[in-house]
Every structure is written in C-alpha cells, then in structure tokens.
Design a protein around this motif. Structure first.
Motif, PDB file in Angstrom:
ATOM      1  N   VAL A  36       0.852  -1.189   0.000  1.00 29.71           N
ATOM      2  CA  VAL A  36       0.000   0.000   0.000  1.00 29.71           C
ATOM      3  C   VAL A  36       0.888   1.239   0.000  1.00 29.71           C
ATOM      4  CG1 VAL A  36      -1.790   1.244   1.276  1.00 29.71           C
ATOM      5  CG2 VAL A  36      -1.809  -1.250   1.217  1.00 29.71           C
ATOM      6  N   ASP A  37       0.708   2.133  -0.974  1.00 30.02           N
ATOM      7  CA  ASP A  37       1.577   3.310  -1.071  1.00 30.02           C
ATOM      8  C   ASP A  37       1.479   4.222   0.151  1.00 30.02           C
ATOM      9  OD1 ASP A  37      -0.972   4.308  -1.689  1.00 30.02           O
ATOM     10  OD2 ASP A  37      -0.318   5.412  -3.452  1.00 30.02           O
ATOM     11  N   THR A  38       0.346   4.253   0.799  1.00 32.36           N
ATOM     12  CA  THR A  38       0.147   5.081   1.992  1.00 32.36           C
ATOM     13  C   THR A  38       1.151   4.741   3.081  1.00 32.36           C
ATOM     14  OG1 THR A  38      -2.212   5.240   1.493  1.00 32.36           O
ATOM     15  CG2 THR A  38      -1.558   5.719   3.761  1.00 32.36           C
ATOM     16  N   GLU A  39       1.562   3.488   3.155  1.00 36.87           N
ATOM     17  CA  GLU A  39       2.496   3.060   4.197  1.00 36.87           C
ATOM     18  C   GLU A  39       3.785   3.867   4.173  1.00 36.87           C
ATOM     19  OE1 GLU A  39       4.615  -0.946   6.016  1.00 36.87           O
ATOM     20  OE2 GLU A  39       3.953  -0.955   3.925  1.00 36.87           O
ATOM     21  N   SER A  40       4.315   4.170   2.982  1.00 34.18           N
ATOM     22  CA  SER A  40       5.575   4.909   2.897  1.00 34.18           C
ATOM     23  C   SER A  40       5.430   6.324   3.476  1.00 34.18           C
ATOM     24  CB  SER A  40       6.078   4.977   1.450  1.00 34.18           C
ATOM     25  OG  SER A  40       5.165   5.653   0.608  1.00 34.18           O
ATOM     26  N   MET A  41       4.317   6.984   3.188  1.00 29.00           N
ATOM     27  CA  MET A  41       4.077   8.325   3.715  1.00 29.00           C
ATOM     28  C   MET A  41       3.965   8.293   5.239  1.00 29.00           C
ATOM     29  SD  MET A  41       0.760  10.786   3.090  1.00 29.00           S
ATOM     30  CE  MET A  41      -0.337   9.531   3.715  1.00 29.00           C
ATOM     31  N   LEU A  42       3.213   7.330   5.773  1.00 27.89           N
ATOM     32  CA  LEU A  42       3.031   7.245   7.215  1.00 27.89           C
ATOM     33  C   LEU A  42       4.320   6.835   7.918  1.00 27.89           C
ATOM     34  CD1 LEU A  42      -0.528   5.674   7.426  1.00 27.89           C
ATOM     35  CD2 LEU A  42       0.127   8.089   7.550  1.00 27.89           C
ATOM     36  N   ALA A  43       5.130   5.991   7.277  1.00 24.18           N
ATOM     37  CA  ALA A  43       6.417   5.611   7.859  1.00 24.18           C
ATOM     38  C   ALA A  43       7.332   6.833   7.986  1.00 24.18           C
ATOM     39  CB  ALA A  43       7.084   4.525   7.016  1.00 24.18           C
ATOM     40  N   PRO A  55       4.346  17.492  14.046  1.00 25.94           N
ATOM     41  CA  PRO A  55       3.690  16.982  12.837  1.00 25.94           C
ATOM     42  C   PRO A  55       3.876  17.921  11.641  1.00 25.94           C
ATOM     43  CG  PRO A  55       2.295  16.585  14.714  1.00 25.94           C
ATOM     44  CD  PRO A  55       3.452  17.445  15.203  1.00 25.94           C
ATOM     45  N   ALA A  56       3.934  19.218  11.880  1.00 30.37           N
ATOM     46  CA  ALA A  56       4.132  20.161  10.774  1.00 30.37           C
ATOM     47  C   ALA A  56       5.502  19.983  10.138  1.00 30.37           C
ATOM     48  CB  ALA A  56       3.957  21.590  11.274  1.00 30.37           C
ATOM     49  N   GLN A  57       6.531  19.792  10.955  1.00 29.71           N
ATOM     50  CA  GLN A  57       7.867  19.547  10.415  1.00 29.71           C
ATOM     51  C   GLN A  57       7.902  18.213   9.676  1.00 29.71           C
ATOM     52  OE1 GLN A  57       9.700  19.957  14.237  1.00 29.71           O
ATOM     53  NE2 GLN A  57      10.643  21.917  13.699  1.00 29.71           N
ATOM     54  N   GLY A  58       7.230  17.222  10.242  1.00 29.37           N
ATOM     55  CA  GLY A  58       7.140  15.925   9.579  1.00 29.37           C
ATOM     56  C   GLY A  58       6.422  16.030   8.245  1.00 29.37           C
ATOM     57  N   LEU A  59       5.380  16.839   8.211  1.00 29.01           N
ATOM     58  CA  LEU A  59       4.637  17.048   6.971  1.00 29.01           C
ATOM     59  C   LEU A  59       5.525  17.689   5.908  1.00 29.01           C
ATOM     60  CD1 LEU A  59       1.873  16.883   5.540  1.00 29.01           C
ATOM     61  CD2 LEU A  59       1.454  19.196   6.387  1.00 29.01           C
ATOM     62  N   LYS A  60       6.324  18.647   6.301  1.00 30.52           N
ATOM     63  CA  LYS A  60       7.256  19.267   5.352  1.00 30.52           C
ATOM     64  C   LYS A  60       8.198  18.202   4.790  1.00 30.52           C
ATOM     65  CE  LYS A  60      10.733  22.890   4.846  1.00 30.52           C
ATOM     66  NZ  LYS A  60      11.725  22.043   4.180  1.00 30.52           N
ATOM     67  N   GLU A  64       8.418  16.986   0.865  1.00 29.17           N
ATOM     68  CA  GLU A  64       9.692  17.108   0.144  1.00 29.17           C
ATOM     69  C   GLU A  64      10.160  15.767  -0.416  1.00 29.17           C
ATOM     70  OE1 GLU A  64      11.623  20.881   2.591  1.00 29.17           O
ATOM     71  OE2 GLU A  64      12.254  18.860   3.093  1.00 29.17           O
ATOM     72  N   THR A  65       9.669  14.672   0.146  1.00 33.82           N
ATOM     73  CA  THR A  65      10.140  13.340  -0.225  1.00 33.82           C
ATOM     74  C   THR A  65       9.192  12.615  -1.163  1.00 33.82           C
ATOM     75  OG1 THR A  65      11.202  13.191   1.948  1.00 33.82           O
ATOM     76  CG2 THR A  65      10.941  11.140   0.730  1.00 33.82           C
ATOM     77  N   PRO A 134      -4.457  23.751  -0.966  1.00 33.13           N
ATOM     78  CA  PRO A 134      -3.220  22.964  -0.968  1.00 33.13           C
ATOM     79  C   PRO A 134      -2.120  23.622  -0.139  1.00 33.13           C
ATOM     80  CG  PRO A 134      -4.031  23.268  -3.197  1.00 33.13           C
ATOM     81  CD  PRO A 134      -4.858  24.143  -2.307  1.00 33.13           C
ATOM     82  N   LEU A 135      -1.373  22.797   0.556  1.00 27.93           N
ATOM     83  CA  LEU A 135      -0.219  23.249   1.316  1.00 27.93           C
ATOM     84  C   LEU A 135       0.980  23.273   0.389  1.00 27.93           C
ATOM     85  CD1 LEU A 135       1.311  23.812   4.012  1.00 27.93           C
ATOM     86  CD2 LEU A 135       1.684  21.362   4.143  1.00 27.93           C
ATOM     87  N   VAL A 136       1.701  24.378   0.406  1.00 28.29           N
ATOM     88  CA  VAL A 136       2.952  24.465  -0.320  1.00 28.29           C
ATOM     89  C   VAL A 136       4.036  24.654   0.733  1.00 28.29           C
ATOM     90  CG1 VAL A 136       4.272  25.725  -2.050  1.00 28.29           C
ATOM     91  CG2 VAL A 136       1.795  25.493  -2.291  1.00 28.29           C
ATOM     92  N   PRO A 137       4.811  23.611   1.050  1.00 30.63           N
ATOM     93  CA  PRO A 137       5.815  23.722   2.105  1.00 30.63           C
ATOM     94  C   PRO A 137       6.834  24.805   1.796  1.00 30.63           C
ATOM     95  CG  PRO A 137       5.528  21.448   1.422  1.00 30.63           C
ATOM     96  CD  PRO A 137       4.774  22.300   0.445  1.00 30.63           C
ATOM     97  N   SER A 138       7.268  25.484   2.846  1.00 33.89           N
ATOM     98  CA  SER A 138       8.293  26.514   2.690  1.00 33.89           C
ATOM     99  C   SER A 138       9.315  26.332   3.792  1.00 33.89           C
ATOM    100  CB  SER A 138       7.660  27.905   2.783  1.00 33.89           C
ATOM    101  OG  SER A 138       7.174  28.107   4.095  1.00 33.89           O
TER     102      SER A 138
END
Length: 176
Positions: A36-43, A55-60, A64-65, A134-138
């Motif tokens: 499941v592709d979702t697993e990579s994002m949650l990992a 969580p905000a830093q993790g989201l950035k 980015e990845t 949409p979030l655009v990380p900065s």
C-alpha cells in the motif's frame, strides 16, 4: 485498505504516491510490511515525529520526499494532535467544536450531503463546509505551522486536540 496504521500513526490517504518504491529503497531504516503506497508516507511521518519533529515539520519532510497527490488525515498515538493536509486541494471539512465533531472528505458535495441527512442534520446545524487549500511547504517557521489552525492564509493544515482519537489509536495499536 484505509485507514492505514503504521508505527503509531493512523492515516487516511486519498491520492497516489508514485515513488513509494524509491522511498523504501532510500530509507532502509523504514520497514515495509505491505504494498500500500500510503504506508511509505506514514512511515516517514512516524519517523519524523519519533525524532522529535512536530507533525508540521514531519509534513514538510513528507511533502519534500513524496511525489504524487496527497490528501490525508492523520492522528498520532504519541501526540494529542490531528493533521489534515492536501497538496492538491481535494479536502473539504466541517467542524462543530461545541459538540467536538469534525468530518472531512475529498468532495464538498459528499460533506454537504451527509450534513443534510436527517440523522446528522442536528450535529452540523449552522456549520459551514470549508475547503482546505493545498499546502505548499516553505522554509518558514515550522513551529508556528504546528500551532496555527484554519484561519491562516499561509498555513494549510489543521491540528486539534483529540483525546478520544488518541485513546482509540492506543487501544487499536496496543501502545500505552
């Protein structure tokens, strides 16, 4: 296959991650247990939070990845927080803070239809369905990102205390 639980993070993901094989290859410390592709994002998110990031830093880090489309709601066994974010604008939500009820979906029509159903109507009476941009990380202040909510035009994520959700995650994952 949703919601998906990975290392104490429960997530619902609408979208597609096109580089999940590359994420696993480039992060050998992360353990893949499904296709499941979702697993990579949650990992990635779980590792970021475990390393002390908000969580905000993790989201950035995730944005980015990960290549692809992400509309996600996540909550954490280790934090009293809920994160709602999108990089393509496909999230709508309604909130009734007086009753502690929050609902989100990928289309405003779905949310509005559920709000009008007889059994839900009283729960969201007077509440407006809102669109999450949409979030655009900065490279800005990520601690500030963590503490802001819906009102910000720059920050596009939602965090709120969710004690009952946290308890549910702990019960379902066995995390104390």
């Amino acid at each position: 296959n949703q919601p998906y639980v990975k290392d104490g993070v429960v997530g619902i993901h609408n979208g597609i991650i096109v580089n999940d094989d590359e994420i696993w290859k480039n992060n050998p410390d992360l353990k893949r247990t499904s296709e499941v592709d979702t697993e990579s994002m949650l990992a990635l998110m779980a590792r970021s939070v475990a390393q002390g990031m908000t969580p905000a830093q993790g989201l950035k880090n995730v944005f980015e990845t990960v290549y692809g489309t992400i509309s996600t709601g996540q909550f954490f066994a280790m934090l009293p927080a809920f994160l709602l974010s999108t990089n393509n604008g496909s999230i709508y939500f309604v909130n009734n803070p007086q009753l502690g009820i929050f609902m989100f979906g990928s289309e405003g029509y779905i949310i509005d239809t559920l709000k009008e159903k007889t059994q839900f109507k009283h729960l969201f009476d007077g509440c407006t369905t809102r669109h999450l941009k949409p979030l655009v990380p900065s490279a800005g202040d990520h601690h500030g990102l963590y503490t802001r909510c819906f009102g910000s035009r720059v920050i596009r994520l939602v965090l709120f205390h969710a004690h009952r959700l946290k308890q549910s995650v702990r019960s379902s994952t066995g995390i104390a």
